[in-house]
Structures are given as structure tokens and as C-alpha cells.
Enzyme design. Sequence first.
Site, PDB file in Angstrom:
ATOM      1  N   THR B 187       0.818  -1.212   0.000  1.00 18.25           N
ATOM      2  CA  THR B 187       0.000   0.000   0.000  1.00 18.25           C
ATOM      3  C   THR B 187       0.829   1.228   0.000  1.00 18.25           C
ATOM      4  OG1 THR B 187      -1.667  -0.978   1.279  1.00 18.25           O
ATOM      5  CG2 THR B 187      -1.660   1.382   1.212  1.00 18.25           C
ATOM      6  N   ASN B 386      -2.785   0.372  15.154  1.00 15.69           N
ATOM      7  CA  ASN B 386      -3.912   0.062  14.291  1.00 15.69           C
ATOM      8  C   ASN B 386      -5.219  -0.158  15.042  1.00 15.69           C
ATOM      9  OD1 ASN B 386      -2.874   0.134  11.514  1.00 15.69           O
ATOM     10  ND2 ASN B 386      -1.378  -1.282  12.404  1.00 15.69           N
TER      11      ASN B 386
END
Lengths: 391, 391
Positions: B187, B386
Site C-alpha cells: 500500500t 492500528n
Amino acid sequence: MSVTAAQGFTAAGIAAGIKENGNPDLALVVNTGPRRAAAGVFTANRVKAAPVLWSEQVLKSGQVSAVVLNSGGANACTGPKGFQDAHATAEKAAEVLGRGAIEVAVCSTGLIGLLLPMDKLLPGVETAAAQLSEHGGEKAAIAIKTTDTVHKTSVVTWGSPRTESGGGWTVGGMAKGAGMLAPGLATMLVVLTTDADLDNEVLDKALRAATRTTFDRVDSDGCMSTNDTVLLLASGAAGVTPEYEEFAEAVRQVCDDLGQQLIRDAEGASKDIKVEVINAATEDDAVEVGRSIARNNLLKCAIHGEDPNWGRVLSAIGTTKAAFGPDRLNVAINGVWVCKNGGVGEDRDKVDMRYREVHIVADLAAGSETATIWTNDLTADYVHENSAYSS
Amino acid sequence: MSVTAAQGFTAAGIAAGIKENGNPDLALVVNTGPRRAAAGVFTANRVKAAPVLWSEQVLKSGQVSAVVLNSGGANACTGPKGFQDAHATAEKAAEVLGRGAIEVAVCSTGLIGLLLPMDKLLPGVETAAAQLSEHGGEKAAIAIKTTDTVHKTSVVTWGSPRTESGGGWTVGGMAKGAGMLAPGLATMLVVLTTDADLDNEVLDKALRAATRTTFDRVDSDGCMSTNDTVLLLASGAAGVTPEYEEFAEAVRQVCDDLGQQLIRDAEGASKDIKVEVINAATEDDAVEVGRSIARNNLLKCAIHGEDPNWGRVLSAIGTTKAAFGPDRLNVAINGVWVCKNGGVGEDRDKVDMRYREVHIVADLAAGSETATIWTNDLTADYVHENSAYSS
């Protein structure tokens, strides 16, 4: 009650000294008959532990009289010596039980790549045999724990209970498993027993049907072990041959219950996540999408943080080959449709994530098939437990 | 130097107010020509962000004059309004630059499922355009950071440097990416520029060849984003058309360097893990095995704990369809062959794991192909970052 809930079985669980901390580490389950039918399902991992290779052979022999299970060492990646050790374990059990070694299945769990201390294990088999009891199921279940915080057992009885005469039959079982929980069996050792009078073929059919939608859909951490084994032994002691559908349902219930216990005890987890995929074109699509969501580390972290981060659900769906249109996807988290038609849906602040169970529904809007995969959140505790496991 | 190292490019990076904390969040890269050739590679995720859908169309138009990039919001899963916003961003840039909107690529990064604040973004494009400079590459690289702790740039110059006349040409670039790093592009947003005089076809060939063995083999956390974009713009300003092999190698070097910077800055990571698969029957086998090892959460935890737990490597290999014999597998960790022939090898205590880079070699003993996948360890910090990302 565990594996001794059904008639025709004895069991024992002892500390043989395989674990250095002195905890119970050896279990023995014996089918006392009259029948010794069996079925087994093993790990799909191509690197199979020695006891798996051995027990696969045992199943082919047509009957299983006993199962020796140890924690404290997986006997995996141990080469020819490891296989000899699994064989010697079966030989020892056969000797003390007066049966053939090829009727004795062996299961091991623990660290990969270490030889078992046979000088402790073989005397342990003798000790366990001396303690076999119709009430030994609990002790056996305790002896197969590794990082499990609780032992896992389940029983379903159909018709009259075993203490009454006629009609009733039972399926009971025990399981261990807390880490390396992934499909193609969630990592585990499971022994199921029944006093129903059934042949190997029926047992196999019922067991495979049950594991396909239970243990195979438990995917705690995406890691598939080398030792997964689920055995189903039938003694015929109840003298009853149930209808297939009833029996299969009882086996499914016990597997489902044990699978849920595995998820609830997964290493370091703080949330149990039910990923339900609906309106898929095929069941395979539903399973693929469910697994992809269940294995998304970022989503698992978000759930841990009680963050209804549906973007990570869509991102996970997008990596699959399932039939769907990106602008038709809907996602609900704990009943709130936070994503509608691939975009922003209801207010994410409405999602209540305080409780341990989290329910994610992914609507593919592509058909009518469904599948449910269970997983856990990803936590710092999981990292800690698995950073220090072998040291 | 970044995207302005090559001649024929200007860039800017500003704080448009998209990020609430006031950090830079908008970058503009402009190809001032004479040529405006381009190639692009986009996420393999089937759920694609609006700017990806827009930029794919831009690439088809045949030339790219500018790229607008924003952090602070991914504009993914935002429906028709999101696509309108990406389009409006290109329109605004086209207007201030005096070009066509269909020549303006758009890239966004940040949280999925939120609409961009267009009332801040569009004026930001005007501000950025007013600050365009041949020295603006660093500021542009800084403006695309999300959880990146450092900005990432790389430059390769072939022949004479740009300040001298004749012969030389340059490939430079910038990248962002720290989470959701997985194959089928790790990503990221990446913009590469070159002053070499090349057509779209050559650029496309060189870019795909480079990403296949660099960004596509960076797999930090197994999660594939909706926004991955790698663009390569060529201005032709150096007036040189290099040999294909030389140019492709320069692009590969810049991609490799940026990919390594992504791995070293991955969210929460404490180790960079090089998974080298050797003696595979095919390159596809080598990649499949490398990815399986790189994605094994248990192994990634073990590496975090500096535990050379090779059993988890074998367990990961066993889940693949690659050609191998379980009793012929060999595994080295930091140069120590801890697993030989599928069993115990050299003493695992010899493995020194104190340093950030960890090198795992998996020898499949099934052929002569090889592939290297880069990943990171799994840490409590990763979980923390996260768990709290969107809150």
C-alpha cells in the site's frame, strides 16, 4: 463428562513429566467395545507431524481401540526418529491394553521441532493405563491443554440418558487448542466418542460434514498447524443405531460447541468475532470472503480498539475472487449497517462494541448463499504470548 | 530531490487543512514537458478508491501533466460523490495549470469511508500551484505522509548529472506507506519522474517489470489497500532516449530503494524480515512460499521475540501448493541452518537475532528458482497503532 460420557469408554489423564512444570501432559482414551469403529480428520498442512502420519495409518486399519495424546511437544519436524517415537508410543499402549499397535492412534501437541522425552512418555502410558476409568474424561481433557486456560468438553445425549435402559445414545468429546487456530482444521486435538452402533463409513460421513462447517470455519490467527486431529470413536455399547440425520446433528452440535470454546479461549484474544457472509453467489464465495475478512490484521486490530472500521472489511472483500459489485456491498457491525452500497451508511457512532462478541455481516448482494467464520481480535497479548512461546 | 530531481518537473507540498492537526497534506507534481508520457500501476484490490478509478482513466488518455496527491483521507468507499470529488480535484488543477482535467491524475491516502473536505482541498490546489518549484520535491514527499515517520525519496542518475549538458538522465521518486503494506502493491502512493525521452509503452514495460519484483514483494501486514498507485512520468527534458535495459534498471533501483524505505518504516515494526526462498521448482512457487512465510502471524511474533522458531516456517510452507518434499526442506535463520531435511538442524542457540534485519532462507530443494519477500515482525506497537487509527 467429556470422552467418557458415552458408554464403552474409559480414559485417564496424568502428569508424565513431559512438561517441565509438572502439569498433566498425557491422556489415554480407550474404547472398551463391543465395537471399535472410528473416523478421523487430519490437518491439511502438507508438513504433517509424526503422530498424524501414524494415526492416518491407524484409521486405515479399520478400527481404533485407543488414543494416546500428549501435550508438551508436537513431535513435528522430527524426522524418522519422531515417527519411530509415535510408533513406540502406540506399541506401548497396545502392550498394556492387550491390543494391536495398529489400533492405537497417537496425538501430540506443543512445540514443533523437538523430540519427545520417551523415557518419560512410555512409563507415563503404563501409569495412565492403570488409572483408566469411566469417569476419567475430565482428567484426559485437562492433560491435553497447552496454552489453553480452560479444558474443553461437550456432550449431547439423544433419547434416554445412559443410566436408563434402552433407546438413548450419546456423543461426547474433548478438545484442546488456543493458538495456531486456522482452517483446514483449527489447530486442535479433538477426540469424540459415541456409544451409538455405527460403522466407519457413517462415522466418516458425519464427522466430515460436522468439521466442514464448525472447526474448519474457526480461524483465529490464520496459522494452520502440523498436528490437527479430530477423531470419532464408536463403541456400540448403547446397542442403538440412530438415524443418520440425528447422529450427524449430534456430532455437529458437539463440534460446534467445542469450536466455540476454542474461539473463546484463543491466545490473547479480547473479542470473539462472528463474520457472517450473506447473499453470496456460492457457498465457496461466502467462505472465501469470510476467511479474508477474518484474516485481515488491520481489521482485527480495529476490533480490538472497538473501532467499527468497515473500510477494512471492504478492503478485505476486495482481495477475493468472489462474485460481487463494489457499489452493492453492505456491511453491518453489531446490527448497524455502517456501509451501504459500497459507501457510507448509518452513523458508525451507533455501533456498540463494548461486549466480547462482535458480529460482522457482509452482504455481497450476489446470490443467496451464506457462511459464518469465527475469529478473534489481534491484541498485544497475542503478540506477547507468541513472542515468548518457545523460550 | 525526490520527484524534482529529473528535469522538466516542478512540485509543491502544503498544508491545506485536510488533516485536523495542521500537518502538510496536499502535494502537486507537474510535468512541464516537453513530453508528457506516463505509465501507472494500481491496486489489485477490487474495491478501488475513487482517485484510483479516476487516474486509471487519466492513464488511458495517453498523457499526464500533473498529479494531485492528498493525505488525510483515502476517498475510498465514498460512492458517486467521492468520484465527483476526485474529478473536481483534477478539474481545479487543470484550471490553474491551463491543462485538460483528463491529464491530471489524483491520489489519496488516509481513512477509508470519509468524504474529503473539498472546501479545503480545492483552495489548497490553488495554493500549491502558486508554490510550484523545481526544488519542491521534498515538500511534496512530506505532504503525502500518513503514519509514516519519515518521508521517502530516491534518485538514480545515469551518465552526467542534470547540471551538465548532454548525455545524462535521471529517475527520481517519492513514496508514502507505512501500513496496509501487502502485495499487488504494497500500500502506497508513489510518483516517479524521469527526464528521459520515452514513450508510454516503454514506461509501462519498465514500470511493471520494476514493481513486480520490488513493491509487489513487500508484504508488511498482508493487507492490501484500496488506493495503491505507482505513477511514472516522463518529461523528455533531458533530450536523451536511454537503452531500455539501462532505463529499466534505473527504475528498478528507485523502486527497490523506496520499497526498502517502506519496510523500514512499517507501522510498529521492530524487525525487517527478508524471506528468501531458494531452489523452488518455479518462481511462482517461490513467491507463494515466501508470501506464506511472510504472512504467518505466529512466526512474525516469534521473530519479534528474537526466537528462531523454524517450526513455524515449516508450518507456513506446508500450507502452500508449491512443489516440495517435507523431509527435504531446509531453513536457515541469520545464516544458521536450524532445520535440515525437514527436521532439527544446527543448534538454534547459535542464531544471533539482536539486529533489526532478520534473514530467513527457505530451501525447497525442488528446483533452481528463487524469490525474496520482505516483511516485518508483528508487535504490540503494531496492534496499538492500528487499534487507534481512526479514533
